[in-house]
Design an enzyme around this catalytic site. Structure first.
Site, PDB file in Angstrom:
ATOM      1  N   ASP A  22       0.862  -1.181   0.000  1.00 33.10           N
ATOM      2  CA  ASP A  22       0.000   0.000   0.000  1.00 33.10           C
ATOM      3  C   ASP A  22       0.896   1.228   0.000  1.00 33.10           C
ATOM      4  OD1 ASP A  22      -1.845   2.043   0.455  1.00 33.10           O
ATOM      5  OD2 ASP A  22      -3.072   0.821   1.787  1.00 33.10           O
TER       6      ASP A  22
ATOM      7  N   ARG B 154      -0.169   4.439  -0.475  1.00 31.16           N
ATOM      8  CA  ARG B 154      -0.939   5.672  -0.323  1.00 31.16           C
ATOM      9  C   ARG B 154      -0.469   6.499   0.868  1.00 31.16           C
ATOM     10  NH1 ARG B 154      -6.788   2.862  -0.352  1.00 31.16           N
ATOM     11  NH2 ARG B 154      -5.575   1.393   0.906  1.00 31.16           N
TER      12      ARG B 154
END
Length: 480
Positions: free
Chosen positions: A135, A137
């Site tokens: 991930d 983000r």
């Protein structure tokens, strides 16, 4: 050079004009917010700034799911359900995060990952096969938008605990996390299961029942609910760790003694009950220590998420300064971090202000810091027990050095065949001189956790806790 580093002042938001946006769920107000050169869209309804904790959905851009109607993921369904929930409430926000495609890896890489998933990999393994993070983000822009709109306290529409933790690390108070009523589809059920098992996403209660009915697969095990204790009465092991100042280690490995595959995939060797136990231990100690290789390979958070409790101080043992400054423990809170590096190692200037640099004593070429020295440096700064969590080499070094009071070694019913080894150290050539200690054994779901009492202090502390019949108790056997 100081031991603390502060981030630069965040860039200002550029806010666009408001306009109305009629939708099937009602009329929203929409405007643009540009942060650090990236423009995001924000839809609002009512007066969320006047609510104590308005509903907020921080939605990651997904061309395939949101615009093209793909059923490979649940993004489009989540978007629709979030708008419906905000409309039903009458007040709330949807922050549409651009450049979050594919959990931040971008559209091209996401489509490459799709091809690998078609070949049998799950969503996490596909990212790693491409050399990309699980991930990628960040939520700096979302936090800036919420502050700008006067919503520092929210109810988050999400099944992802990591999203909550990221926002809280940026100063947003998440009063609660609200799961959206989105059902799995046949096309995305495997994808969603991977996120639940490998990325700690919430598991719907009805799926817990379904999983218990399929005991033949490891991913479908039924285990006790999050928050369960080891089966001790009275002063249980977590109370001991909270009350005393022990050095404890924890490791989960396969039946053949590996903590990860040859590619470094360690998600997950043991089951959810063992991971809950780990979080209980974290919540009971003052500090949790890992080696540099664990941070580089796994990018762990080292926080308490599966149970109630405070986060321990995170300690990164990194004599050569190898850990990237973009690692989670150096980049974000909410827990304080001690970055233990060698006297000559270079320190980056872009770590979070929660990081304190601790210089290790000078070492010769090829030498590593003595475990006794590391423990002493931590004790000068952090009270309470210390958890040595990983990896295998670090736990083995501390065990061999004789500084551990107790060791939790969980064995999972799986054979890896080859990979990253667990406990390894230079042993005795004579079996009678092998390390044997008192122990207790617990069942944690399908896993077996053996608690080794390695010091007289641990034996004394543990003897004060009654042990019921469900726990196997052993002691050092006779050599005769």
């Amino acid at each position: 050079m100081t031991s603390m580093h502060r981030r630069s002042v965040p860039p200002p938001l550029v806010v666009g004009p408001s306009s109305s946006l009629p939708t099937e769920h009602g009329t929203f107000t929409i405007r643009s917010f540009t942060h650090n050169g990236i423009t995001h869209a924000v839809m609002s309804m009512g007066s969320p700034e006047k609510r104590d904790a308005p509903l907020v959905r921080v939605h990651s851009e997904c061309l395939t799911g949101d615009a093209l109607g793909s059923h490979r993921c649940d993004c489009g369904d989540q978007l629709t359900a979030a708008l419906a929930a905000i409309a039903a409430s009458g007040h709330g926000l949807l922050i549409y995060m651009t450049q979050h495609e594919g959990r931040g890896i971008g559209l091209a890489a996401k489509l490459q990952a799709y091809a690998l998933q078609d070949g049998g990999l799950d969503t996490v393994s596909a990212n790693r096969a491409l050399g990309l993070p699980d991930d990628a983000r960040d939520y700096d822009a979302a936090a800036a938008v919420l502050r700008e709109l006067g919503c520092p306290r929210i109810r988050l529409l999400s099944s992802n605990p990591s999203k909550q933790e990221a926002l809280e690390a940026l100063g947003i108070e998440v009063a609660s996390r609200v799961r959206l009523p989105v059902a799995d589809r046949p096309e995305n059920s495997r994808y969603l299961m991977s996120k639940r098992l490998r990325m700690n996403h919430d598991v719907p209660s009805h799926l817990e029942e379904e999983l218990s009915a399929v005991p033949s697969t490891r991913q479908a095990r039924h285990e006790p609910p999050i928050g369960s204790h080891l089966p001790l009465n009275g002063r249980d092991v977590y109370d001991i760790l909270s009350d005393e100042a022990e050095v404890v280690a924890q490791l989960a490995q396969s039946q053949d003694g590996f903590i990860a595959t040859s590619t470094g995939d360690a998600c997950f060797v043991s089951g959810r009950t063992d991971r809950t136990h780990l979080h209980r231990v974290r919540a009971s100690v003052g500090a949790v220590l890992v080696g540099a290789q664990t941070v580089i390979a796994d990018d762990p958070q080292l926080t308490v998420r599966a149970v109630e409790g405070e986060n321990p101080v995170r300690v990164v043992l990194d004599p050569r300064g190898r850990v990237p400054t973009e690692s989670t423990v150096l980049r974000t809170g909410p827990a304080a971090t001690l970055w233990m590096i060698g006297a000559e190692a270079t320190v980056g200037s872009d770590v979070g202000d929660h990081v304190r640099v601790v210089r290790l004593p000078p070492m010769g070429a090829g030498e590593t810091a003595a475990p006794q020295t590391v423990i002493a440096l931590i004790r000068e700064r952090v009270p309470g027990s210390i958890l040595v969590e990983g990896g295998g080499r670090t736990v083995s070094r501390f065990l061999s050095a004789g500084v551990l009071d107790r060791l939790f070694l969980t064995t999972a019913p799986v054979f890896i065949g080859d990979g990253v080894p667990g406990i390894r150290f230079e042993g005795s050539e004579v079996m009678a001189q092998a390390l044997r200690t008192p122990f207790r054994r617990f069942e944690l779901g399908e896993d077996i956790c053996t608690e080794y009492l390695l010091s007289p202090a641990a034996v004394e502390h543990s003897s004060q806790a009654p042990v019921p019949n469900s726990v196997t108790v052993g002691s050092t056997p006779s050599t005769g």
